[in-house]
Design an enzyme around this catalytic site. Structure first.
Site, short mmCIF file in Angstrom:
data_model
loop_
_atom_site.label_atom_id
_atom_site.label_comp_id
_atom_site.label_asym_id
_atom_site.label_seq_id
_atom_site.Cartn_x
_atom_site.Cartn_y
_atom_site.Cartn_z
CD GLU A 177 10.72 -8.81 -18.16
OE1 GLU A 177 10.72 -9.66 -17.25
OE2 GLU A 177 10.16 -7.69 -18.06
CE LYS A 181 7.04 -6.12 -17.82
NZ LYS A 181 7.92 -6.83 -17.00
CB CYS A 187 -0.87 0.02 1.25
SG CYS A 187 -1.72 -1.53 1.56
NE ARG A 214 4.14 2.26 -1.58
CZ ARG A 214 5.33 1.70 -1.35
NH1 ARG A 214 6.32 1.97 -2.17
NH2 ARG A 214 5.53 0.90 -0.35
CG ASN A 266 2.65 -0.86 2.95
OD1 ASN A 266 2.10 -1.91 2.63
ND2 ASN A 266 3.78 -0.44 2.41
N GLY A 267 1.37 -3.18 5.26
CA GLY A 267 2.05 -4.36 5.80
C GLY A 267 1.04 -5.36 6.34
CE LYS A 269 7.62 -0.46 -10.47
NZ LYS A 269 7.83 -1.06 -11.80
CD1 TRP A 278 -2.60 -5.09 -4.50
CD2 TRP A 278 -1.25 -6.01 -2.97
NE1 TRP A 278 -2.24 -6.36 -4.94
CE2 TRP A 278 -1.43 -6.93 -4.03
CE3 TRP A 278 -0.44 -6.37 -1.91
CZ2 TRP A 278 -0.81 -8.18 -4.04
CZ3 TRP A 278 0.17 -7.60 -1.91
CH2 TRP A 278 -0.02 -8.51 -2.95
CG HIS A 280 12.73 -32.04 -24.19
ND1 HIS A 280 13.13 -33.31 -24.55
CD2 HIS A 280 13.76 -31.23 -24.52
CE1 HIS A 280 14.37 -33.27 -25.05
NE2 HIS A 280 14.77 -32.02 -25.06
CD GLU A 283 4.14 -7.65 -15.09
OE1 GLU A 283 5.26 -7.42 -15.53
OE2 GLU A 283 3.88 -7.61 -13.89
#
Ligand code: AGP
Length: 615
Positions: free
Chosen positions: A490, A494, A2, A28, A102-103, A610, A76, A513, A497
């Protein structure tokens, strides 16, 4: 994760200040937001589920415009779904204290049971409300807000960055504290401030105090922040000058932060590398302790720990360090490394890579490595972050603030930093000659115009056409070999997400395989094909895909692979060691344009944050 903010101003209008801060911190976490201010002798709270705009709408009546002191939060969710009731700030039952957090309070359940047994009635499902009641109870017993916060936190187990205000203090003081998630405080000409990220402070002052884990700070107009430990022991925390340009935190003429940050990448290369290159000596000078020949010669193994995109940069670091410096490198997810009882020694270098420097798993992995006797080095983008403060040495990337949740320019900066480190390590160990060092240094200088060519109108329109052509595909397979295998990972991340499409990155040699069974016309195969030593191998993998009717998109410099593709983006030929930095750009743009065509929220993708400062 957050975002929290707070301010006491000389003048009215603190609500606007809080909202401006929250807007800069919304990356965030963005599932709800709220503010609490001291107004006309009472604590006034406004909070709304959903984006910050909904909270702003709830404040347009101007009813709180006279307030000078307050705190704010953008969430969040960890405990309790996004809702008005679960949005922060939270208060104690009597409404004498408001608090944002936050946490995670890990022992929230036992504390909640104790409070309920004493008659407290809870109004939300959150762990944070427990803190509000604990602090309110201490204030009711006559403690100052500062003492009440310290006494309450002494009972808490978990991670937190909190800020609180109280009726008793009548807005004269704010109290904040951290253990885990970041928190910074500052005294400017017009007020005193606190925030989870310097981004929300530098509009007021560039001299910022970064709190350390276990710190509690009291803010009051007209004096520097008072900082103590939870037990009350005073500590000195010098202010540090933050040079970031407040403009950098804006979108400029771009529709999204992510697109702006993709286009910033040539400049990021220059800022991260160019003043560290020594062409004459064919070497790199980081200008900070920890990278001398003697220190580096003592290393016989590197252990990379990171998460997400930063881990992909870690994989690239492995190819660079093993290829250029001939030191063995292990790479592991920080979340796995921290629980697998790894074997390290004093000659192991633990290399932690992180944009934010606050990712809980990466911090835990670094701390474990240090406890096992390894040397610790960070590649990080945020001065004053926990990772930078805890690592024994740091290579700071100069990407500037990265707001888009999907990391782009920080990734490129991490790859550049890894290249610089590999050259330094190779030169320190005598594995790279003066001539080789000079070539590697000059190769990096040639890269910037090549990056810019991939951001020009033609290249971008090619990418946009590919995104349009493939936007209805059921899924994507990204293939790469050697140092471009992590670029396949990567590119897949991208796309996942920000466009919510299933995508997997795979070593091209692994496709036969198993994943080859996935190939059908609804599956697009993106192949990273550089004109490097493995080009021939990639071509044969590409043929295997085509033989099964797969739709092949080539990103790279290998003309023969391009000739076999259904669609392609041509990438300039460069040193194979640096080809990932070029190849990733079209993949970033494919993901961006695919999400843009789908009308998705590119800078704030659903469910993401983030920096994940909790486990
Ligand atoms: C990157 O696009 C993602 N948002 C995510 O994987 C991120 O890279 C990861 O959470 C690590 O963050 P850090 O670099 O701040 O440690």
């Amino acid at each position: 994760m957050c975002g929290i903010v707070g301010a006491i101003q000389r003048d009215a209008g603190v609500v606007q200040t809080l909202l401006e801060g929250l807007r800069l911190l919304e990356y965030r976490g963005y599932d709800s937001a709220g503010v609490a201010v001291l107004d006309a002798g009472a604590i006034a709270i406004r909070r709304k589920a959903g984006r910050l705009e909904r909270l702003e709408l709830a404040l347009t009546d101007g009813a709180l415009s006279a307030a000078r002191a307050g705190i704010g939060h953008t969430r969040w969710a960890t405990h309790g779904p996004p809702s008005d009731e679960n949005a922060h700030p939270h208060t104690d039952a009597e409404g004498r204290v408001a608090l944002v957090h936050n946490g995670i309070v890990e022992n929230w359940a036992e504390l909640r049971a104790e409070l309920e047994a004493s008659g407290v009635r809870f109004a939300s499902d959150t762990d944070t409300e427990v803190l509000a009641h604990l602090v309110g109870r201490e204030v009711a017993r006559g403690s100052s807000l500062f003492d009440a916060v310290r006494a309450s936190l002494a009972r808490v187990r978990g991670y937190y960055a909190i800020a609180a205000l109280s009726l008793e203090e009548q807005g004269a003081r704010l109290v904040c504290a951290r253990s885990g998630p970041p928190l910074a405080v500052a005294a400017g000409p017009d007020g005193v401030y606190l925030a989870s990220d310097v981004l929300a402070l530098i509009a007021h002052t560039r001299d910022v105090v970064f709190l350390e884990d276990g710190d509690v700070a009291e803010l009051e107009l007209g004096r520097a922040p008072r900082v103590t430990r939870i037990d009350g022991t005073p500590v000195e925390r010098p202010a540090r000058r933050v040079e970031w340009d407040p403009e950098a935190a804006g979108k400029g003429s771009f529709p999204h932060f992510m697109l702006k940050e993709i286009h910033e990448q040539p400049d990021v290369l220059a800022r991260t590398a160019f003043d560290r290159l020594r062409l004459e000596s064919g070497d790199v000078d980081f200008g900070v302790p920890g990278f001398s020949d003697a220190e580096l010669r003592a290393i016989d193994r590197v252990q990379v720990v990171a998460c997400g995109t930063a881990l992909h940069a870690g994989w690239i670091a492995r190819y660079l360090i093993e290829g250029l410096a001939r030191v063995p490198v292990d790479v592991d997810y920080a979340s796995e490394f921290r629980y697998r009882e790894p074997v390290l020694s004093a000659s192991t270098l633990a290399l932690a890579i992180s944009q934010s420097g606050e990712t809980a798993d990466t911090l835990a992995a670094l701390r474990l490595a240090r406890s096992l006797g390894a040397r610790t080095t960070a590649i990080c983008n945020v001065l004053g972050s926990t990772l930078v403060r805890e690592a024994q040495a740091t290579i700071l990337t100069q990407a500037g603030p990265e707001i888009g949740v999907a990391s782009t320019k920080a990734f490129v900066a991490q790859c550049v930093a890894a290249y610089l480190f590999a050259v330094r390590l190779g030169r320190a160990r005598g594995v790279l000659s003066l001539q080789q060092g000079r070539e590697l240094v000059s190769d990096l200088r040639l890269l910037r115009p090549q990056m810019e060519s991939l951001l020009g109108e033609r290249a971008v329109s090619e990418v946009r056409a590919i995104a349009r052509q493939n936007q209805s595909q059921r899924g994507f397979l990204f293939l790469g070999r050697g140092i471009n295998y992590p670029i396949a990972l990567e590119g897949a991340l991208k796309l996942k997400e920000i466009s919510y499409v299933h995508a997997e990155g795979y070593p091209a040699g692994e496709m036969k395989h198993g994943p080859i069974a996935l190939i059908d016309p609804e599956m697009s195969i993106l192949v990273v094909a550089s004109r490097g030593p493995l080009a021939e191998k990639v071509r044969s993998n590409l043929e295997q895909v085509r033989a099964r009717g797969g739709h092949v998109i080539v990103i790279g410099s290998d003309e023969e692979s391009i000739a076999k593709s259904d669609e392609h983006v041509r990438v300039p030929v460069c040193s194979e060691w640096l080809s990932p930095i070029l190849n990733v750009i079209p993949l970033q743009l494919v993901a961006y344009h695919m999400a843009d065509l789908k009308g998705l929220d590119i800078d704030k993708p659903r469910n993401l944050a983030k920096s994940v400062t909790v486990e």
